[in-house]
Scaffold this motif. Structure first.
Motif, PDB file in Angstrom:
ATOM      1  N   GLU A 155       0.827  -1.210   0.000  1.00 47.50           N
ATOM      2  CA  GLU A 155       0.000   0.000   0.000  1.00 47.50           C
ATOM      3  C   GLU A 155       0.863   1.262   0.000  1.00 47.50           C
ATOM      4  O   GLU A 155       0.562   2.237  -0.689  1.00 47.50           O
ATOM      5  CB  GLU A 155      -0.928  -0.020   1.218  1.00 47.50           C
ATOM      6  CG  GLU A 155      -2.013  -1.096   1.108  1.00 47.50           C
ATOM      7  CD  GLU A 155      -2.802  -1.271   2.396  1.00 47.50           C
ATOM      8  OE1 GLU A 155      -2.440  -0.616   3.411  1.00 47.50           O
ATOM      9  OE2 GLU A 155      -3.768  -2.059   2.403  1.00 47.50           O
TER      10      GLU A 155
ATOM     11  N   THR B  28       0.870  -5.149  -8.069  1.00 48.99           N
ATOM     12  CA  THR B  28       0.598  -6.575  -7.892  1.00 48.99           C
ATOM     13  C   THR B  28       1.919  -7.316  -7.779  1.00 48.99           C
ATOM     14  O   THR B  28       2.846  -7.066  -8.554  1.00 48.99           O
ATOM     15  CB  THR B  28      -0.211  -7.140  -9.070  1.00 48.99           C
ATOM     16  OG1 THR B  28      -1.442  -6.406  -9.184  1.00 48.99           O
ATOM     17  CG2 THR B  28      -0.525  -8.613  -8.875  1.00 48.99           C
TER      18      THR B  28
ATOM     19  N   ALA C 171       2.267   1.782  -3.528  1.00 51.49           N
ATOM     20  CA  ALA C 171       1.276   2.352  -4.438  1.00 51.49           C
ATOM     21  C   ALA C 171       1.107   3.850  -4.196  1.00 51.49           C
ATOM     22  O   ALA C 171       1.043   4.642  -5.140  1.00 51.49           O
ATOM     23  CB  ALA C 171      -0.056   1.620  -4.282  1.00 51.49           C
TER      24      ALA C 171
ATOM     25  N   GLN D 207      -4.661   6.779 -10.704  1.00 49.55           N
ATOM     26  CA  GLN D 207      -4.776   5.485 -10.032  1.00 49.55           C
ATOM     27  C   GLN D 207      -3.508   4.676 -10.210  1.00 49.55           C
ATOM     28  O   GLN D 207      -2.915   4.651 -11.292  1.00 49.55           O
ATOM     29  CB  GLN D 207      -5.948   4.665 -10.592  1.00 49.55           C
ATOM     30  CG  GLN D 207      -6.160   3.345  -9.838  1.00 49.55           C
ATOM     31  CD  GLN D 207      -6.694   2.235 -10.721  1.00 49.55           C
ATOM     32  OE1 GLN D 207      -6.178   1.968 -11.791  1.00 49.55           O
ATOM     33  NE2 GLN D 207      -7.747   1.589 -10.259  1.00 49.55           N
TER      34      GLN D 207
ATOM     35  N   PHE E  79     -10.608  -0.030 -12.941  1.00 54.92           N
ATOM     36  CA  PHE E  79      -9.437  -0.777 -12.512  1.00 54.92           C
ATOM     37  C   PHE E  79      -8.559  -1.123 -13.704  1.00 54.92           C
ATOM     38  O   PHE E  79      -9.034  -1.545 -14.754  1.00 54.92           O
ATOM     39  CB  PHE E  79      -9.862  -2.064 -11.801  1.00 54.92           C
ATOM     40  CG  PHE E  79     -10.594  -1.818 -10.514  1.00 54.92           C
ATOM     41  CD1 PHE E  79     -10.014  -1.065  -9.513  1.00 54.92           C
ATOM     42  CD2 PHE E  79     -11.862  -2.323 -10.320  1.00 54.92           C
ATOM     43  CE1 PHE E  79     -10.677  -0.829  -8.326  1.00 54.92           C
ATOM     44  CE2 PHE E  79     -12.542  -2.091  -9.133  1.00 54.92           C
ATOM     45  CZ  PHE E  79     -11.950  -1.340  -8.131  1.00 54.92           C
TER      46      PHE E  79
ATOM     47  N   CYS F 134      -0.315   2.327 -13.768  1.00 52.01           N
ATOM     48  CA  CYS F 134      -0.740   3.683 -13.446  1.00 52.01           C
ATOM     49  C   CYS F 134      -1.706   4.158 -14.527  1.00 52.01           C
ATOM     50  O   CYS F 134      -1.402   4.035 -15.720  1.00 52.01           O
ATOM     51  CB  CYS F 134       0.470   4.616 -13.389  1.00 52.01           C
ATOM     52  SG  CYS F 134       1.907   3.935 -12.518  1.00 52.01           S
TER      53      CYS F 134
ATOM     54  N   ARG G 160       2.159   6.918  -6.842  1.00 50.87           N
ATOM     55  CA  ARG G 160       1.200   7.946  -7.266  1.00 50.87           C
ATOM     56  C   ARG G 160       1.762   9.340  -7.012  1.00 50.87           C
ATOM     57  O   ARG G 160       1.593  10.254  -7.829  1.00 50.87           O
ATOM     58  CB  ARG G 160      -0.140   7.759  -6.549  1.00 50.87           C
ATOM     59  CG  ARG G 160      -1.232   8.697  -7.071  1.00 50.87           C
ATOM     60  CD  ARG G 160      -2.626   8.178  -6.760  1.00 50.87           C
ATOM     61  NE  ARG G 160      -2.958   8.290  -5.369  1.00 50.87           N
ATOM     62  CZ  ARG G 160      -3.508   9.364  -4.800  1.00 50.87           C
ATOM     63  NH1 ARG G 160      -3.786  10.438  -5.536  1.00 50.87           N
ATOM     64  NH2 ARG G 160      -3.808   9.375  -3.523  1.00 50.87           N
TER      65      ARG G 160
ATOM     66  N   HIS H  35      -1.920  -7.599  -3.685  1.00 50.85           N
ATOM     67  CA  HIS H  35      -2.362  -6.492  -4.544  1.00 50.85           C
ATOM     68  C   HIS H  35      -2.737  -5.306  -3.662  1.00 50.85           C
ATOM     69  O   HIS H  35      -3.284  -5.461  -2.573  1.00 50.85           O
ATOM     70  CB  HIS H  35      -3.572  -6.919  -5.379  1.00 50.85           C
ATOM     71  CG  HIS H  35      -4.108  -5.835  -6.268  1.00 50.85           C
ATOM     72  ND1 HIS H  35      -3.535  -5.517  -7.478  1.00 50.85           N
ATOM     73  CD2 HIS H  35      -5.158  -4.994  -6.106  1.00 50.85           C
ATOM     74  CE1 HIS H  35      -4.210  -4.528  -8.024  1.00 50.85           C
ATOM     75  NE2 HIS H  35      -5.203  -4.188  -7.218  1.00 50.85           N
TER      76      HIS H  35
ATOM     77  N   SER I  70      -2.072   0.740  -9.283  1.00 54.94           N
ATOM     78  CA  SER I  70      -2.238  -0.592  -8.713  1.00 54.94           C
ATOM     79  C   SER I  70      -0.871  -1.271  -8.726  1.00 54.94           C
ATOM     80  O   SER I  70      -0.081  -1.072  -9.647  1.00 54.94           O
ATOM     81  CB  SER I  70      -3.260  -1.420  -9.503  1.00 54.94           C
ATOM     82  OG  SER I  70      -2.772  -1.742 -10.796  1.00 54.94           O
TER      83      SER I  70
ATOM     84  N   GLU J 224      -3.858  -0.800  -4.078  1.00 54.28           N
ATOM     85  CA  GLU J 224      -4.198   0.304  -4.967  1.00 54.28           C
ATOM     86  C   GLU J 224      -4.171   1.626  -4.215  1.00 54.28           C
ATOM     87  O   GLU J 224      -4.386   1.678  -3.006  1.00 54.28           O
ATOM     88  CB  GLU J 224      -5.589   0.110  -5.574  1.00 54.28           C
ATOM     89  CG  GLU J 224      -5.673  -1.040  -6.543  1.00 54.28           C
ATOM     90  CD  GLU J 224      -7.029  -1.110  -7.229  1.00 54.28           C
ATOM     91  OE1 GLU J 224      -7.872  -0.222  -6.962  1.00 54.28           O
ATOM     92  OE2 GLU J 224      -7.243  -2.043  -8.014  1.00 54.28           O
ATOM     93  N   SER J 225      -3.909   2.681  -4.965  1.00 49.34           N
ATOM     94  CA  SER J 225      -4.040   4.044  -4.452  1.00 49.34           C
ATOM     95  C   SER J 225      -4.663   4.857  -5.572  1.00 49.34           C
ATOM     96  O   SER J 225      -4.184   4.817  -6.703  1.00 49.34           O
ATOM     97  CB  SER J 225      -2.672   4.616  -4.075  1.00 49.34           C
ATOM     98  OG  SER J 225      -2.779   5.966  -3.664  1.00 49.34           O
ATOM     99  N   SER J 226      -5.732   5.581  -5.276  1.00 52.10           N
ATOM    100  CA  SER J 226      -6.419   6.289  -6.356  1.00 52.10           C
ATOM    101  C   SER J 226      -6.951   7.630  -5.880  1.00 52.10           C
ATOM    102  O   SER J 226      -7.171   7.851  -4.686  1.00 52.10           O
ATOM    103  CB  SER J 226      -7.566   5.450  -6.930  1.00 52.10           C
ATOM    104  OG  SER J 226      -8.544   5.197  -5.949  1.00 52.10           O
TER     105      SER J 226
END
Length: 283
Positions: free
Chosen positions: A143, A161, A146, A157, A176, A248, A150, A166, A159, A168-170
């Motif tokens: 996390e 993996t 991510a 966004q 997705f 991204c 960003r 996995h 992601s 995400e930061s958005s």
């Protein structure tokens, strides 16, 4: 030079013989003879793509630029990956370009995009963004990676993996990127833009598969549209025993930025080292 590492209508199916119109692409032999050229190359070199074929690149660019690029290439020839050069004047045109090149299938794949200037802005951020990762592990580490990617790239966004992990930061709601099918190029400036053919047109030629700015195929463009994504940056990473990828996505188009891409690659590899240390610590 600082280093680190005719538009055509888009057909129903876009394949690996096409590139994005934001860039210029040349396929060269290892002694820098032009084998193929994107059909917009006249905007960069002032010569038709037909004229360039089977001619030395040195006939069309400044001697100093060619000398610098070949020196950089020789230093990287024993390595894999992508070489970068920034703020290059290839011809008498005052506009500068940033360049990425690599060897694929025994050919030099050279890509040029309009220079973004302000070299060092992104690389100067990598060290600070990497600080503190050593204190984290597991899902928290993903996390944090991510969020930091960003912050580095400014994409809406991110992601990341790695195996079955996995994160995400958005910025707000956005489709997705992770479930996308197809072979996603490393850089997509605008999935709505037309693409440019390579010449000669050889559908069986695959040496530009690894090009940063090759065109996405039509099915992938449809998926991006449905997800509300216009531009993409993809950054794979590899450790000793694991690998993964940052994806991204932006809602808006953007000009390709080779320094951003190279800085994102550096951050991703530092992140991969932290993942590896975390794995060893808990093994």
């Amino acid at each position: 030079m600082e280093t680190v590492h005719e538009l055509t209508a888009e057909p129903e199916h876009v394949d690996a013989t096409r590139v994005q119109s934001c860039s210029y692409l040349l396929e060269l032999s290892l002694d820098w003879i032009v084998l193929r050229a994107s059909e917009n190359i006249h905007h960069l070199l002032g010569e038709s793509h037909v004229t360039l074929i089977e001619e030395p690149l040195g006939h069309f660019v400044h001697a100093q630029a060619l000398h610098d690029l070949r020196n950089l290439f020789s230093r990287l020839s024993a390595m894999t990956g992508i070489g970068h050069a920034y703020g290059i004047r290839l011809t008498g045109d005052p506009d500068l370009v940033d360049i990425a090149f690599q060897v694929n299938d025994g050919r030099v794949v050279l890509e040029a995009v309009a220079s973004r200037g302000n070299f060092g802005e992104y690389f100067g951020s990598v060290g600070g963004l990497s600080d503190g990762l050593s204190e984290l592990g597991g899902q928290q580490l993903l996390e944090a990676g991510a969020r930091r990617m960003r912050a580095l790239t400014g994409y809406d966004q991110i992601s990341v993996t790695c195996g079955d992990m996995h994160a995400e930061s958005s910025r707000g709601a956005i489709g997705f990127l992770a479930p996308l099918n197809g072979d996603l190029p490393l850089l997509i400036a605008d999935c709505e833009a037309q693409s440019v053919s390579m010449f000669p047109r050889d559908p069986d030629e695959s040496s530009i598969d690894a090009a940063l700015t090759r065109a996405p195929d039509a099915s992938l463009v449809d998926e991006l549209r449905q997800a509300g994504i216009r531009s993409v940056l993809r950054v794979p990473f590899h450790g000793d025993s694991l690998g993964g990828e940052f994806r991204c996505g932006n809602r808006t188009p953007g000009a390709p930025n080779l320094e951003m891409h190279a800085a994102a690659e550096l951050f991703a590899q530092l992140f991969a080292m932290r993942l590896e240390f975390d794995r060893l610590r808990h093994s």
